[in-house]
Design a protein around this motif. Structure first.
Motif, short mmCIF file in Angstrom:
data_model
loop_
_atom_site.label_atom_id
_atom_site.label_comp_id
_atom_site.label_asym_id
_atom_site.label_seq_id
_atom_site.Cartn_x
_atom_site.Cartn_y
_atom_site.Cartn_z
N SER A 1 7.97 4.32 13.01
CA SER A 1 7.24 3.69 14.02
C SER A 1 8.39 3.20 15.38
O SER A 1 9.04 2.14 14.61
N GLN A 2 7.91 3.71 16.73
CA GLN A 2 9.36 3.11 17.31
C GLN A 2 8.96 1.60 17.76
O GLN A 2 10.05 0.80 18.19
N VAL A 3 7.87 1.06 17.61
CA VAL A 3 7.85 -0.15 17.61
C VAL A 3 7.40 -0.88 16.09
O VAL A 3 8.57 -2.35 16.03
N MET A 4 6.83 -0.60 15.60
CA MET A 4 6.82 -1.26 14.21
C MET A 4 8.07 -1.19 13.01
O MET A 4 8.64 -2.04 12.57
N GLY A 5 8.96 -0.47 13.05
CA GLY A 5 10.03 0.23 12.37
C GLY A 5 9.67 1.07 11.39
O GLY A 5 9.15 2.24 11.61
N THR A 6 10.66 0.79 10.12
CA THR A 6 10.55 1.80 8.85
C THR A 6 9.52 1.87 8.10
O THR A 6 9.25 0.76 7.27
N VAL A 7 8.53 2.63 7.95
CA VAL A 7 8.07 2.32 6.22
C VAL A 7 8.77 3.34 5.18
O VAL A 7 8.56 4.74 5.71
N ARG A 8 8.88 3.67 3.94
CA ARG A 8 9.87 3.93 3.30
C ARG A 8 8.42 4.07 1.65
O ARG A 8 8.45 2.84 1.24
N VAL A 9 8.44 5.15 1.49
CA VAL A 9 7.39 5.75 0.15
C VAL A 9 8.23 6.00 -0.39
O VAL A 9 8.63 7.15 -0.68
N ALA A 10 8.48 5.52 -2.42
CA ALA A 10 9.40 6.52 -2.73
C ALA A 10 8.18 6.37 -4.48
O ALA A 10 7.23 5.44 -4.42
N GLU A 11 8.89 6.97 -5.29
CA GLU A 11 8.13 7.11 -6.93
C GLU A 11 8.83 6.76 -7.60
O GLU A 11 9.44 7.23 -8.15
N ARG A 12 8.27 5.43 -8.87
CA ARG A 12 9.33 5.20 -9.74
C ARG A 12 8.30 4.79 -10.84
O ARG A 12 6.97 3.72 -10.84
N ASP A 13 8.39 5.58 -11.69
CA ASP A 13 7.49 5.21 -13.00
C ASP A 13 7.03 5.70 -12.67
O ASP A 13 5.12 4.97 -13.36
N GLY A 14 6.39 6.96 -11.81
CA GLY A 14 5.31 7.53 -11.86
C GLY A 14 3.97 6.26 -10.83
O GLY A 14 3.01 7.11 -10.77
N ALA A 15 4.48 5.42 -10.27
CA ALA A 15 3.66 4.84 -9.41
C ALA A 15 4.74 5.34 -8.06
O ALA A 15 6.07 5.17 -7.70
N LEU A 16 3.79 4.35 -6.93
CA LEU A 16 4.06 4.87 -5.41
C LEU A 16 5.09 3.24 -5.03
O LEU A 16 3.99 2.33 -5.68
N VAL A 17 5.81 3.13 -5.16
CA VAL A 17 7.06 1.79 -4.41
C VAL A 17 7.15 1.66 -2.51
O VAL A 17 7.67 2.58 -2.34
N VAL A 18 6.41 1.12 -1.89
CA VAL A 18 6.17 0.81 -0.40
C VAL A 18 7.38 -0.06 0.18
O VAL A 18 7.15 -1.60 -0.92
N SER A 19 8.42 0.07 0.43
CA SER A 19 8.88 -0.48 1.43
C SER A 19 9.12 -0.72 3.18
O SER A 19 9.08 0.19 3.42
N VAL A 20 8.54 -2.13 3.53
CA VAL A 20 9.34 -1.78 4.53
C VAL A 20 9.93 -3.28 5.03
O VAL A 20 10.33 -4.46 4.80
N GLY A 21 11.35 -2.62 5.59
CA GLY A 21 12.69 -3.83 5.80
C GLY A 21 12.60 -4.71 4.51
O GLY A 21 12.92 -4.07 3.29
N VAL A 22 12.80 -6.23 4.35
CA VAL A 22 13.24 -6.45 3.18
C VAL A 22 11.68 -7.11 2.74
O VAL A 22 12.25 -7.57 0.90
N MET A 23 10.78 -6.59 2.69
CA MET A 23 9.29 -6.00 1.66
C MET A 23 9.53 -5.35 0.93
O MET A 23 9.33 -3.23 1.48
N GLU A 24 8.99 -5.70 -0.19
CA GLU A 24 8.91 -4.37 -1.12
C GLU A 24 7.08 -4.44 -2.07
O GLU A 24 7.54 -5.89 -2.45
N ALA A 25 6.30 -3.40 -2.17
CA ALA A 25 5.58 -3.68 -4.03
C ALA A 25 4.80 -2.39 -3.86
O ALA A 25 4.42 -1.22 -3.59
N ALA A 26 4.34 -2.44 -5.18
CA ALA A 26 4.06 -1.74 -5.62
C ALA A 26 2.62 -1.43 -5.19
O ALA A 26 1.60 -1.94 -4.68
N ALA A 27 2.21 0.35 -5.05
CA ALA A 27 0.63 0.48 -4.29
C ALA A 27 -0.20 0.33 -5.69
O ALA A 27 0.09 0.94 -6.46
N GLU A 28 -1.49 0.56 -4.90
CA GLU A 28 -2.77 0.30 -6.17
C GLU A 28 -3.71 0.88 -4.85
O GLU A 28 -3.35 1.78 -3.56
N PRO A 29 -4.84 1.51 -5.84
CA PRO A 29 -5.97 2.33 -4.82
C PRO A 29 -6.41 1.66 -4.34
O PRO A 29 -6.61 0.84 -4.26
N PHE A 30 -6.81 2.18 -2.39
CA PHE A 30 -7.75 1.67 -2.17
C PHE A 30 -9.39 2.42 -1.70
O PHE A 30 -9.05 3.40 -3.27
#
Length: 428
Positions: free
Chosen positions: A359-388
């Motif tokens: 996003s031009q204003v908010m920056g970059t979101v990176r989505v990766a797959e690790r050990d069968g799960a999605l992991v989301v990072s935004v700058g220095v923040m990172e967390a494993a994804a849960e269902p919604f």
């Protein structure tokens, strides 16, 4: 595991605002900036919205009465750390007027401070940390207080933020402050010794150890009400806001204060000007024990006031705090258990969502797959994804115990974009 002493450094979060405001007030006292002048009269940041800046001043920004907001700037400054001075100055153009709180109406946020110091840096070339260091910390002799985490860790122990909601006791918060997320609305680490000096300067209007540090009236000017704030925070009545200070009452006494919390850290900074008494409490756990900081401060004030039922009253208050902690632990555990039963609402295999989204204003979101799960990072923040609960959605806790929802959009085999914090990020 390190023992706490008077030189242990703690993150003071939003209690930083009073330091930033005093630094700007010191510049104003020398005629280097006009607190009441419209921003449009002096701002040199590219893309500054002339219409919004025509009537808003630095005093408006620092007292939360500007009516303006800038969510991208605040998010990058405090949370993701994904910024440079040039990026922040470009984001000045993303400033908007708030329809619900127009100019002159109090609304607490980080945006005013981030905007004020970004505009000052664009004009003068001075990072907010240098500004606060030169104008406030060095004159007071607060040698163990800094806006650089790297500097703090090089000199002594820095208390890491912790989360105590688990049944096994506190654990280190996954989101810790780094240099890039220390910002003018919440970006200092300090010690008990240094904060005692800060309180003495506040109570004595700029005099420390019998020596005048700041011109008479300068410190007192930051305690004057600038915006009406009729609110109650626990036992504290908040009547107004000055330059970086809440102004109100604790019982019958005038209380000038500012608190702060972030991802496992909590700070209580307050003083009773008429009684010339102040307290600072810093805690490195905030999920369930943040209220302990206020309880300790109140005990000190009531002890000095000679409260007759002091011990009985605080035995009861402490028991209530423990009960609240236990309820919070049970509530959080219940929510986690409920979320664990949710089915995934993603229609495609996980690799379809992996990628980098911008996003031009908010920056970059990176989505990766690790050990069968999605992991989301935004700058220095990172967390494993849960269902919604919505189609093509996930939930993440990039800030501990604060769930954020990500919605994916896809026309073909892979996701084309996602929506996060109300902004659309396109796949790169």
């Amino acid at each position: 595991g390190a023992p706490v002493d008077a030189d242990t450094r703690f993150y003071i979060a939003s209690s930083t605002k009073s330091f930033t405001a005093l630094a700007v007030a010191a510049m104003a006292a020398r005629g280097e900036v006009d607190l009441e002048a419209p921003l449009a009269a002096w701002s040199t940041a590219p893309g500054s919205p002339a219409d919004l800046f025509a009537s808003v001043s630095l005093a408006d920004l620092l007292s939360h009465r500007s009516g303006l907001d800038n969510a991208p700037m605040s998010f990058r400054a405090a949370m993701s750390g994904e910024h440079t001075p040039e990026v922040m100055q470009r984001l000045v153009a993303a400033t908007v007027a708030r329809d619900d709180t127009p100019h002159g109406t109090f609304r607490y946020s980080n945006a005013g401070y981030n905007l004020a110091t970004t505009l000052l840096e664009a004009r003068d070339g001075r990072d907010w940390r240098v500004l606060v260091r030169d104008e406030v910390l060095r004159p007071i002799g607060m040698t163990d207080t800094t806006g650089w985490v790297s500097e703090a860790r090089a000199g002594s122990v820095v208390a890491a933020g912790h989360l105590g909601h688990g049944q096994d006791g506190p654990v280190r918060s996954p989101l810790q402050k780094v240099d890039s997320t220390m910002q003018s609305a919440g970006g200092l680490v300090s010690t008990a010794d240094d904060m005692a000096r800060w309180l003495e300067v506040q109570i004595n209007d700029g005099v420390l150890d019998g020596r005048r540090i700041f011109p008479a009236g300068l410190v007192a000017s930051t305690h004057r009400p600038l915006a009406t704030n009729n609110a109650t925070f626990g036992p504290y009545v908040r009547e107004s806001y000055g330059l970086g200070w809440q102004i109100g009452r604790y019982g019958d006494d005038v209380l000038i204060h500012h608190f702060g919390n972030f991802a496992g850290s909590r700070a209580h900074v307050s003083f009773l000007p008429e009684r010339r008494l102040g307290v600072v409490v810093m805690i490195n756990e905030d999920a369930v024990a943040g209220g302990l900081a206020d309880l300790v401060a109140n005990y000190v004030y009531d002890w000095h006031a000679g409260r007759a039922d002091l011990e009985a009253a605080y035995d009861t208050a402490l028991a209530g705090l423990v009960a609240n902690r236990d309820r919070a632990r049970a509530s959080i555990a219940g929510q986690q258990a409920d979320r664990a039963t949710r089915p995934w609402m993603l229609a495609r295999p996980l690799p379809a969502y992996v990628g980098t989204y911008e996003s031009q204003v908010m920056g970059t979101v990176r989505v990766a797959e690790r050990d069968g799960a999605l992991v989301v990072s935004v700058g220095v923040m990172e967390a494993a994804a849960e269902p919604f609960t919505r189609p093509e959605s996930i939930r993440v806790e990039l800030a501990p115990l604060q769930g954020q929802v990500i919605l994916f959009a896809a026309e073909g085999a892979t996701a084309d974009s996602l929506v996060f914090l109300g902004e659309t990020f396109e796949r790169r």
